[in-house]
Write a protein that holds these residues in place. Structure first.
Motif, PDB file in Angstrom:
ATOM      1  N   LYS A  25       0.857  -1.366  -0.016  1.00 43.73           N
ATOM      2  CA  LYS A  25      -0.168   0.092  -0.122  1.00 43.73           C
ATOM      3  C   LYS A  25       0.930   1.286   0.110  1.00 43.73           C
ATOM      4  CE  LYS A  25      -3.862  -2.194   2.314  1.00 43.73           C
ATOM      5  NZ  LYS A  25      -4.555  -2.612   3.502  1.00 43.73           N
ATOM      6  N   THR A  26       2.011   1.358   0.673  1.00 42.81           N
ATOM      7  CA  THR A  26       2.952   2.462   0.687  1.00 42.81           C
ATOM      8  C   THR A  26       3.569   2.962  -0.621  1.00 42.81           C
ATOM      9  OG1 THR A  26       3.345   1.990   3.089  1.00 42.81           O
ATOM     10  CG2 THR A  26       4.826   3.219   2.173  1.00 42.81           C
ATOM     11  N   ALA A  29       0.901   4.029  -2.906  1.00 39.14           N
ATOM     12  CA  ALA A  29       0.800   5.659  -2.552  1.00 39.14           C
ATOM     13  C   ALA A  29       1.875   6.518  -3.126  1.00 39.14           C
ATOM     14  CB  ALA A  29       0.553   5.642  -1.102  1.00 39.14           C
ATOM     15  N   VAL A  47      -6.366  -6.573  -0.565  1.00 44.94           N
ATOM     16  CA  VAL A  47      -5.272  -5.814  -0.520  1.00 44.94           C
ATOM     17  C   VAL A  47      -5.352  -4.906  -1.732  1.00 44.94           C
ATOM     18  CG1 VAL A  47      -2.651  -5.307  -0.526  1.00 44.94           C
ATOM     19  CG2 VAL A  47      -3.715  -6.919   1.057  1.00 44.94           C
ATOM     20  N   ASP A  50      -8.224  -2.584  -1.761  1.00 46.80           N
ATOM     21  CA  ASP A  50      -7.774  -1.193  -0.785  1.00 46.80           C
ATOM     22  C   ASP A  50      -6.895  -0.350  -1.773  1.00 46.80           C
ATOM     23  OD1 ASP A  50      -8.985  -2.433   1.227  1.00 46.80           O
ATOM     24  OD2 ASP A  50      -7.567  -2.884   2.293  1.00 46.80           O
ATOM     25  N   ILE A  51      -6.196  -0.872  -2.246  1.00 46.12           N
ATOM     26  CA  ILE A  51      -5.109  -0.077  -3.366  1.00 46.12           C
ATOM     27  C   ILE A  51      -5.840   0.591  -4.300  1.00 46.12           C
ATOM     28  CG2 ILE A  51      -3.107  -0.205  -4.873  1.00 46.12           C
ATOM     29  CD1 ILE A  51      -1.997  -2.268  -2.844  1.00 46.12           C
ATOM     30  N   SER A  54      -7.959   3.405  -3.054  1.00 46.05           N
ATOM     31  CA  SER A  54      -7.310   4.688  -2.679  1.00 46.05           C
ATOM     32  C   SER A  54      -6.786   5.638  -3.817  1.00 46.05           C
ATOM     33  CB  SER A  54      -5.939   4.199  -2.013  1.00 46.05           C
ATOM     34  OG  SER A  54      -4.874   3.636  -2.966  1.00 46.05           O
ATOM     35  N   SER A 219       3.687   0.013   9.165  1.00 41.41           N
ATOM     36  CA  SER A 219       4.280   1.159   8.668  1.00 41.41           C
ATOM     37  C   SER A 219       5.486   1.827   8.905  1.00 41.41           C
ATOM     38  CB  SER A 219       3.119   2.510   8.715  1.00 41.41           C
ATOM     39  OG  SER A 219       3.097   2.658  10.165  1.00 41.41           O
TER      40      SER A 219
END
Ligand SMILES: NC(=O)c1ccc[n+]([C@@H]2O[C@H](COP(=O)([O-])OP(=O)(O)OC[C@H]3O[C@@H](n4cnc5c(N)ncnc54)[C@H](OP(=O)(O)O)[C@@H]3O)[C@@H](O)[C@H]2O)c1
Length: 252
Positions: A25-26, A29, A47, A50-51, A54, A219
């Motif tokens: 995810k990081t 982003a 996952v 979610d990505i 975003s 994170s």
């Protein structure tokens, strides 16, 4: 700081949960295109959902068991066929604590395949394209080298550090860096459900071992991984970096 990850292609193993999911995810982003892999397709899809939600591109999903050689080879083939991989995050892994009485060759073989040989084979295949393109980043999630019990994973973490350092020398002048990140105790399935399932067991470990006084978040690791994956970290290679709230101070 712009990490300049936009458009880079990253493959993250063990991305269905825990640290790997947050690394995926990081990186997404930050603009990276992703391929994510693990055994549990439904969690990988979550996952990816979610990505996508975003606003980032939906990751490609490859279901693979990294203890199975054919799966590792098929994953490498799939990754190279779909496009060059710029960034490889070898995150899949599992602790194997045991007593001498419980120690079997099967446990050692499984741990070797997952924690060392699978990542090594994947890396050796994907690194060729990185060298040809004169840019690549390989990050291995490893762990503490201070065993408190017999643990096959820790033996193969030692192997990972030495392999990684040696390989980093060979490819350094081709723009490819290889580093290891050592999580201490980071909240994940492995830590919260399998190793320290009760608040009391967590508190006892923290009081004896972690100066900062709490378990880390995924994170905390993912932020360092994203930096190491970036163009900004081009002069860091062959390093082994702890993210552990000072736990390594208690090494013995
Ligand atoms: N969390 C910590 O404090 C800590 C401490 C030291 C080291 N580490 C290392 O950091 C990495 C991530 O840890 P974590 O705590 O996030 O672990 P985790 O919550 O247990 O997640 C492990 C990931 O690896 C995947 N995986 C496990 N066995 C696999 C197999 N045979 N084939 C393919 N994928 C497999 C799992 O997915 P599936 O089950 O869906 O396959 C999952 O996505 C691991 O290498 C771990 O050893 C973590």
């Amino acid at each position: 700081m712009d990490l300049e990850l936009s458009g880079k292609a990253a493959l993250v193993t063990g991305a269905s949960t825990g640290i790997g999911a947050v690394i995926a995810k990081t990186l997404a982003a930050e603009g990276a295109r992703l391929m994510i892999t693990a055994r549990r397709a439904e969690l990988l899809n979550k996952v990816a959902d979610d990505i996508e939600a975003s606003g980032a591109a939906r990751p490609e999903i490859v279901v693979a068991d990294l203890t199975v050689r054919d799966d590792v080879d098929a994953l490498a083939e799939e990754a190279t066929t779909r496009g060059p991989v710029d960034i490889l995050i070898n995150n899949a892994g599992a602790s194997s604590p045991m007593t001498l009485a419980d120690s079997t060759d099967e446990i050692w073989d499984q741990s070797f395949a997952l924690n060392f040989d699978g990542p090594r084979r994947l890396t050796h295949t994907l690194i060729t394209g990185m060298r040809d393109r004169k840019w690549g980043r390989i990050i291995n999630l490893s762990g503490s080298l201070e065993p408190r019990v017999l643990n096959a994973a820790i033996a193969y973490i030692g192997a990972t550090h030495l392999w990684s350092k040696g390989l980093s020398c060979e490819v350094a002048q081709d723009g490819v860096t290889i580093n290891c990140v050592q999580p201490g105790r980071i909240k994940s399935e492995q830590i919260m459900e399998r190793m320290y399932p009760t608040e009391e067991s967590r508190r006892v470990f923290i009081d004896a071992n972690i100066p900062i006084g709490y378990f880390g978040e995924p994170s905390d690791v993912a932020n360092l991984v994203a930096y190491l994956a970036s163009t900004r970290a081009g002069y860091i290679t062959g390093a082994v970096i702890p993210v552990d709230g000072g736990m390594h101070y208690y090494g013995h």
